[in-house]
Enzyme design. Structure first.
Site, mmCIF file in Angstrom:
data_model
loop_
_atom_site.group_PDB
_atom_site.id
_atom_site.type_symbol
_atom_site.label_atom_id
_atom_site.label_comp_id
_atom_site.label_asym_id
_atom_site.label_seq_id
_atom_site.Cartn_x
_atom_site.Cartn_y
_atom_site.Cartn_z
ATOM 1 N N GLY A 59 0.763 -1.251 0.000
ATOM 2 C CA GLY A 59 0.000 0.000 0.000
ATOM 3 C C GLY A 59 0.786 1.289 0.000
ATOM 4 N N GLU A 114 4.129 4.023 6.307
ATOM 5 C CA GLU A 114 2.900 3.227 6.165
ATOM 6 C C GLU A 114 1.840 4.041 5.453
ATOM 7 O OE1 GLU A 114 1.305 0.569 6.320
ATOM 8 O OE2 GLU A 114 1.766 -0.684 8.049
ATOM 9 N N ASP A 115 0.991 3.371 4.712
ATOM 10 C CA ASP A 115 -0.151 4.041 4.115
ATOM 11 C C ASP A 115 -1.253 4.254 5.149
ATOM 12 O OD1 ASP A 115 -0.407 1.295 4.338
ATOM 13 O OD2 ASP A 115 -1.381 1.002 2.405
ATOM 14 N N ASP A 118 -4.532 0.565 10.897
ATOM 15 C CA ASP A 118 -5.921 0.196 11.189
ATOM 16 C C ASP A 118 -5.980 -0.342 12.616
ATOM 17 O OD1 ASP A 118 -8.507 -0.792 11.105
ATOM 18 O OD2 ASP A 118 -8.160 -2.221 9.512
ATOM 19 N N PHE A 167 -13.630 1.649 5.396
ATOM 20 C CA PHE A 167 -12.641 1.073 4.490
ATOM 21 C C PHE A 167 -12.397 2.059 3.347
ATOM 22 C CE2 PHE A 167 -10.587 -1.843 1.593
ATOM 23 C CZ PHE A 167 -9.779 -2.535 2.483
ATOM 24 N N ASP A 174 -5.783 -0.564 -1.569
ATOM 25 C CA ASP A 174 -6.562 -1.421 -2.465
ATOM 26 C C ASP A 174 -7.788 -2.000 -1.798
ATOM 27 O OD1 ASP A 174 -5.068 -3.215 -0.690
ATOM 28 O OD2 ASP A 174 -5.881 -4.805 -1.956
ATOM 29 N N ARG A 180 -5.512 0.862 -6.624
ATOM 30 C CA ARG A 180 -4.341 1.510 -6.016
ATOM 31 C C ARG A 180 -3.933 2.774 -6.783
ATOM 32 N NH1 ARG A 180 -2.159 -1.998 -2.145
ATOM 33 N NH2 ARG A 180 -2.321 -4.214 -2.567
HETATM 34 P P1 IMP Z 1 -3.399 -3.181 10.666
HETATM 35 O O1 IMP Z 1 -2.356 -4.221 10.926
HETATM 36 O O2 IMP Z 1 -4.764 -3.621 11.112
HETATM 37 O O3 IMP Z 1 -3.026 -1.826 11.268
HETATM 38 O O4 IMP Z 1 -3.568 -3.026 9.117
HETATM 39 C C1 IMP Z 1 -2.627 -2.463 8.334
HETATM 40 C C2 IMP Z 1 -2.783 -2.883 6.885
HETATM 41 O O5 IMP Z 1 -4.126 -3.278 6.553
HETATM 42 C C3 IMP Z 1 -2.489 -1.700 6.014
HETATM 43 O O6 IMP Z 1 -1.111 -1.597 5.739
HETATM 44 C C4 IMP Z 1 -3.347 -1.979 4.792
HETATM 45 O O7 IMP Z 1 -2.656 -2.808 3.891
HETATM 46 C C5 IMP Z 1 -4.542 -2.743 5.320
HETATM 47 N N1 IMP Z 1 -5.708 -1.854 5.554
HETATM 48 C C6 IMP Z 1 -6.243 -1.495 6.730
HETATM 49 N N2 IMP Z 1 -7.307 -0.682 6.572
HETATM 50 C C7 IMP Z 1 -7.446 -0.506 5.238
HETATM 51 C C8 IMP Z 1 -8.360 0.266 4.427
HETATM 52 O O8 IMP Z 1 -9.261 0.970 4.894
HETATM 53 N N3 IMP Z 1 -8.159 0.182 3.089
HETATM 54 C C9 IMP Z 1 -7.173 -0.570 2.502
HETATM 55 N N4 IMP Z 1 -6.298 -1.289 3.227
HETATM 56 C C10 IMP Z 1 -6.430 -1.264 4.584
#
Ligand code: IMP
Length: 191
Positions: A59, A114-115, A118, A167, A174, A180
């Site tokens: 991402g 990081e993008d 979450d 989301f 993506d 993307r």
């Molecule tokens: P985490 O480990 O739950 O913090 O998630 C991180 C990863 O989940 C990010 O680097 C994204 O690849 C993916 N992700 C989480 N939320 C979204 C979203 O709203 N859209 C797209 N990808 C997401």
């Protein structure tokens, strides 16, 4: 002519989530302004240093590309690939390392790019893993933070936008590996 972001994007019927409409959430202009602001703060903080910018694939590649081009310091680039998501829109709860960094980060200043954060699982995993290599410092940049649900026991150093638990896609993000390339960020409709 100035770029205009379409206000809505419809997912093609052939694809997963087909028929769903995505709404414009952050415009290209808002994003670019924020990228410049973050790059300015990083350049200030790392003046006369040469940090290694580590992009978290997939991402972050778009954000990373814009961010490094807005820096006015010396830096190096590397990437790591992790996965906490399957092809759905919810975290699976476990983080897998799919591609490690190549650089030796011992004694270096590291900036993780990081993008989106979450649940915070990915970034926590990353922090523990990178610290094992004894870098001089590790700081975290995330363009987006779902601050209502992220459970972090350390602060992120640079956050572009705090966003609600929706989301989002575009600007590197993506859904099912698609979208993307959108220059703005779009959100699924709130339920
Ligand atoms: P985490 O480990 O739950 O913090 O998630 C991180 C990863 O989940 C990010 O680097 C994204 O690849 C993916 N992700 C989480 N939320 C979204 C979203 O709203 N859209 C797209 N990808 C997401």
């Amino acid at each position: 002519m100035a770029h205009v972001d379409p206000p809505k994007v419809t997912i093609p019927a052939s694809s997963k989530f087909g028929g769903e409409t995505l709404e414009l959430y952050l415009s290209s202009e808002q994003i670019q302004q924020k990228v410049k602001e973050i790059a300015g703060r990083i350049s200030e903080h790392y003046r006369d240093k040469c940090p290694i910018m580590i992009g978290v694939l997939n991402g972050s590649f778009v954000f990373m590309a814009d961010l490094v081009r807005a820096l006015d310091i010396e830096f190096e680039v590397d990437f790591i690939k992790l996965s906490s998501y399957g092809s759905e829109t919810a975290s699976t709860g476990t983080v897998r390392l799919l591609k490690d960094i190549s650089a030796d980060i011992t004694g270096r200043d590291v900036i993780v790019v990081e993008d989106i954060v979450d649940t915070g699982l990915t970034i926590k995993f990353l922090r523990n893993r990178l610290q094992e290599a004894s870098p001089t410092s590790v700081t975290f940049v995330s363009l987006l933070l779902k601050d209502e649900i992220a459970k972090l026991d350390f602060p992120l150093d640079y956050v572009g936008f705090n966003i609600p638990n929706r989301f989002v896609v575009g600007y590197g993000l993506d859904v099912d590996q698609k979208f993307r390339g959108l220059t703005a960020i779009y959100a699924f409709k709130e339920n």
